[in-house]
Design a protein around this motif. Structure first.
Motif, PDB file in Angstrom:
ATOM      1  N   ARG A  68       0.836  -1.196   0.000  1.00 37.05           N
ATOM      2  CA  ARG A  68       0.000   0.000   0.000  1.00 37.05           C
ATOM      3  C   ARG A  68       0.872   1.248   0.000  1.00 37.05           C
ATOM      4  O   ARG A  68       1.780   1.379   0.818  1.00 37.05           O
ATOM      5  N   PRO A  69       0.611   2.205  -0.929  1.00 30.87           N
ATOM      6  CA  PRO A  69       1.438   3.409  -0.966  1.00 30.87           C
ATOM      7  C   PRO A  69       1.200   4.290   0.257  1.00 30.87           C
ATOM      8  O   PRO A  69       0.097   4.316   0.818  1.00 30.87           O
ATOM      9  N   LYS A  70       2.233   5.001   0.683  1.00 35.00           N
ATOM     10  CA  LYS A  70       2.116   5.880   1.830  1.00 35.00           C
ATOM     11  C   LYS A  70       1.266   7.093   1.472  1.00 35.00           C
ATOM     12  O   LYS A  70       1.309   7.595   0.352  1.00 35.00           O
ATOM     13  N   LYS A  71       0.495   7.540   2.429  1.00 34.77           N
ATOM     14  CA  LYS A  71      -0.357   8.709   2.209  1.00 34.77           C
ATOM     15  C   LYS A  71       0.510   9.958   2.241  1.00 34.77           C
ATOM     16  O   LYS A  71       1.272  10.170   3.174  1.00 34.77           O
ATOM     17  N   ARG A  72       0.387  10.765   1.201  1.00 36.03           N
ATOM     18  CA  ARG A  72       1.163  11.996   1.101  1.00 36.03           C
ATOM     19  C   ARG A  72       0.279  13.192   1.376  1.00 36.03           C
ATOM     20  O   ARG A  72      -0.949  13.118   1.278  1.00 36.03           O
ATOM     21  N   TRP A  73       0.913  14.299   1.711  1.00 35.00           N
ATOM     22  CA  TRP A  73       0.200  15.520   2.056  1.00 35.00           C
ATOM     23  C   TRP A  73      -0.665  15.988   0.900  1.00 35.00           C
ATOM     24  O   TRP A  73      -1.829  16.350   1.080  1.00 35.00           O
ATOM     25  N   LEU A  74      -0.109  15.964  -0.302  1.00 39.88           N
ATOM     26  CA  LEU A  74      -0.850  16.449  -1.462  1.00 39.88           C
ATOM     27  C   LEU A  74      -2.054  15.558  -1.767  1.00 39.88           C
ATOM     28  O   LEU A  74      -3.093  16.047  -2.207  1.00 39.88           O
ATOM     29  N   ASP A  75      -1.928  14.249  -1.516  1.00 39.48           N
ATOM     30  CA  ASP A  75      -3.081  13.361  -1.699  1.00 39.48           C
ATOM     31  C   ASP A  75      -4.225  13.752  -0.759  1.00 39.48           C
ATOM     32  O   ASP A  75      -5.397  13.753  -1.144  1.00 39.48           O
ATOM     33  N   THR A  76      -3.883  14.091   0.460  1.00 38.32           N
ATOM     34  CA  THR A  76      -4.891  14.511   1.432  1.00 38.32           C
ATOM     35  C   THR A  76      -5.528  15.830   1.019  1.00 38.32           C
ATOM     36  O   THR A  76      -6.748  16.015   1.146  1.00 38.32           O
ATOM     37  N   VAL A  77      -4.725  16.751   0.504  1.00 40.70           N
ATOM     38  CA  VAL A  77      -5.253  18.043   0.045  1.00 40.70           C
ATOM     39  C   VAL A  77      -6.199  17.841  -1.130  1.00 40.70           C
ATOM     40  O   VAL A  77      -7.284  18.436  -1.173  1.00 40.70           O
ATOM     41  N   LYS A  78      -5.824  17.001  -2.067  1.00 40.36           N
ATOM     42  CA  LYS A  78      -6.695  16.732  -3.218  1.00 40.36           C
ATOM     43  C   LYS A  78      -8.012  16.103  -2.765  1.00 40.36           C
ATOM     44  O   LYS A  78      -9.084  16.421  -3.290  1.00 40.36           O
ATOM     45  N   GLN A  79      -7.951  15.227  -1.772  1.00 35.35           N
ATOM     46  CA  GLN A  79      -9.157  14.613  -1.225  1.00 35.35           C
ATOM     47  C   GLN A  79     -10.045  15.677  -0.562  1.00 35.35           C
ATOM     48  O   GLN A  79     -11.265  15.679  -0.738  1.00 35.35           O
ATOM     49  N   ASP A  80      -9.434  16.592   0.188  1.00 33.28           N
ATOM     50  CA  ASP A  80     -10.184  17.685   0.815  1.00 33.28           C
ATOM     51  C   ASP A  80     -10.822  18.587  -0.234  1.00 33.28           C
ATOM     52  O   ASP A  80     -11.960  19.044  -0.069  1.00 33.28           O
ATOM     53  N   MET A  81     -10.093  18.846  -1.314  1.00 35.21           N
ATOM     54  CA  MET A  81     -10.617  19.705  -2.377  1.00 35.21           C
ATOM     55  C   MET A  81     -11.814  19.044  -3.056  1.00 35.21           C
ATOM     56  O   MET A  81     -12.807  19.709  -3.354  1.00 35.21           O
ATOM     57  N   ARG A  82     -11.723  17.733  -3.303  1.00 36.33           N
ATOM     58  CA  ARG A  82     -12.856  17.019  -3.906  1.00 36.33           C
ATOM     59  C   ARG A  82     -14.073  17.052  -2.984  1.00 36.33           C
ATOM     60  O   ARG A  82     -15.200  17.244  -3.434  1.00 36.33           O
ATOM     61  N   ALA A  83     -13.846  16.882  -1.681  1.00 34.57           N
ATOM     62  CA  ALA A  83     -14.954  16.869  -0.719  1.00 34.57           C
ATOM     63  C   ALA A  83     -15.657  18.223  -0.648  1.00 34.57           C
ATOM     64  O   ALA A  83     -16.864  18.283  -0.414  1.00 34.57           O
ATOM     65  N   ASN A  84     -14.911  19.311  -0.865  1.00 41.54           N
ATOM     66  CA  ASN A  84     -15.482  20.655  -0.788  1.00 41.54           C
ATOM     67  C   ASN A  84     -15.834  21.240  -2.151  1.00 41.54           C
ATOM     68  O   ASN A  84     -16.285  22.387  -2.224  1.00 41.54           O
ATOM     69  N   GLY A  85     -15.603  20.496  -3.218  1.00 44.64           N
ATOM     70  CA  GLY A  85     -15.929  20.977  -4.561  1.00 44.64           C
ATOM     71  C   GLY A  85     -15.025  22.101  -5.021  1.00 44.64           C
ATOM     72  O   GLY A  85     -15.482  23.010  -5.718  1.00 44.64           O
ATOM     73  N   LEU A  86     -13.751  22.064  -4.658  1.00 44.61           N
ATOM     74  CA  LEU A  86     -12.786  23.114  -5.028  1.00 44.61           C
ATOM     75  C   LEU A  86     -11.911  22.643  -6.172  1.00 44.61           C
ATOM     76  O   LEU A  86     -11.695  21.453  -6.365  1.00 44.61           O
ATOM     77  N   THR A  87     -11.391  23.611  -6.928  1.00 43.99           N
ATOM     78  CA  THR A  87     -10.439  23.310  -7.994  1.00 43.99           C
ATOM     79  C   THR A  87      -9.163  24.114  -7.766  1.00 43.99           C
ATOM     80  O   THR A  87      -9.137  25.031  -6.939  1.00 43.99           O
ATOM     81  N   THR A  88      -8.127  23.782  -8.512  1.00 39.68           N
ATOM     82  CA  THR A  88      -6.870  24.518  -8.384  1.00 39.68           C
ATOM     83  C   THR A  88      -7.022  25.943  -8.891  1.00 39.68           C
ATOM     84  O   THR A  88      -6.302  26.837  -8.444  1.00 39.68           O
ATOM     85  N   GLU A  89      -7.958  26.174  -9.808  1.00 40.75           N
ATOM     86  CA  GLU A  89      -8.200  27.525 -10.308  1.00 40.75           C
ATOM     87  C   GLU A  89      -8.832  28.417  -9.239  1.00 40.75           C
ATOM     88  O   GLU A  89      -8.624  29.624  -9.233  1.00 40.75           O
ATOM     89  N   ASP A  90      -9.593  27.819  -8.325  1.00 39.95           N
ATOM     90  CA  ASP A  90     -10.190  28.598  -7.238  1.00 39.95           C
ATOM     91  C   ASP A  90      -9.114  29.161  -6.307  1.00 39.95           C
ATOM     92  O   ASP A  90      -9.321  30.200  -5.685  1.00 39.95           O
ATOM     93  N   ALA A  91      -7.979  28.488  -6.217  1.00 41.15           N
ATOM     94  CA  ALA A  91      -6.911  28.922  -5.317  1.00 41.15           C
ATOM     95  C   ALA A  91      -6.247  30.212  -5.793  1.00 41.15           C
ATOM     96  O   ALA A  91      -5.598  30.900  -4.999  1.00 41.15           O
ATOM     97  N   LYS A  92      -6.410  30.553  -7.050  1.00 41.94           N
ATOM     98  CA  LYS A  92      -5.784  31.775  -7.585  1.00 41.94           C
ATOM     99  C   LYS A  92      -6.400  33.045  -6.984  1.00 41.94           C
ATOM    100  O   LYS A  92      -5.732  34.046  -6.836  1.00 41.94           O
ATOM    101  N   ASP A  93      -7.682  32.994  -6.673  1.00 41.26           N
ATOM    102  CA  ASP A  93      -8.374  34.137  -6.086  1.00 41.26           C
ATOM    103  C   ASP A  93      -8.403  33.955  -4.571  1.00 41.26           C
ATOM    104  O   ASP A  93      -9.121  33.115  -4.045  1.00 41.26           O
ATOM    105  N   ARG A  94      -7.624  34.758  -3.848  1.00 39.98           N
ATOM    106  CA  ARG A  94      -7.437  34.581  -2.410  1.00 39.98           C
ATOM    107  C   ARG A  94      -8.732  34.745  -1.630  1.00 39.98           C
ATOM    108  O   ARG A  94      -9.056  33.948  -0.750  1.00 39.98           O
ATOM    109  N   ALA A  95      -9.504  35.775  -1.931  1.00 35.66           N
ATOM    110  CA  ALA A  95     -10.738  36.033  -1.191  1.00 35.66           C
ATOM    111  C   ALA A  95     -11.739  34.890  -1.367  1.00 35.66           C
ATOM    112  O   ALA A  95     -12.353  34.436  -0.398  1.00 35.66           O
TER     113      ALA A  95
END
Length: 109
Positions: free
Chosen positions: A70-97
């Motif tokens: 089993r591969p080790k869980k990485r920080w970025l994998d957890t972030v991507k999982q959090d983003m999917r759960a909240n319906g966020l995309t990487t483009e949303d991160a460009k706008d800080r507010a």
């Protein structure tokens, strides 16, 4: 939870659920707070310039084979999982507010 119970003046013997105590004090779950801080940090790094060392490391792919199993869980994998759960995309991160508004669910009020 021990501190929250102490603030409310209840003990474990009173058998009051943790969710009720957190709700009455306006405190969110620790897991929600950790998710919020992970997403906040990801947005901070994603808004940095392309030549920033943290951004380079974020996009870096290390060559070589990983050990079997089993591969080790990485920080970025957890972030991507959090983003999917909240319906966020990487483009949303460009706008800080917008990013802070969408990721700030663990703040009371």
């Amino acid at each position: 939870m021990k501190m929250l119970r102490w603030m409310c003046g209840v003990t474990r013997a009173d058998r009051i659920r943790n969710t009720f105590i957190r709700g009455s004090l306006g405190v969110r779950d620790v897991a929600d707070k950790l998710e919020e801080s992970r997403l906040r940090w990801y947005g901070h790094v994603a808004r940095r310039p392309e030549n920033y060392v943290g951004r380079i490391c974020l996009d870096m792919c290390v060559p070589g084979a990983r050990p079997p199993g089993r591969p080790k869980k990485r920080w970025l994998d957890t972030v991507k999982q959090d983003m999917r759960a909240n319906g966020l995309t990487t483009e949303d991160a460009k706008d800080r507010a917008k990013w802070r508004r969408l990721c700030g669910k663990a703040d009371p009020g």
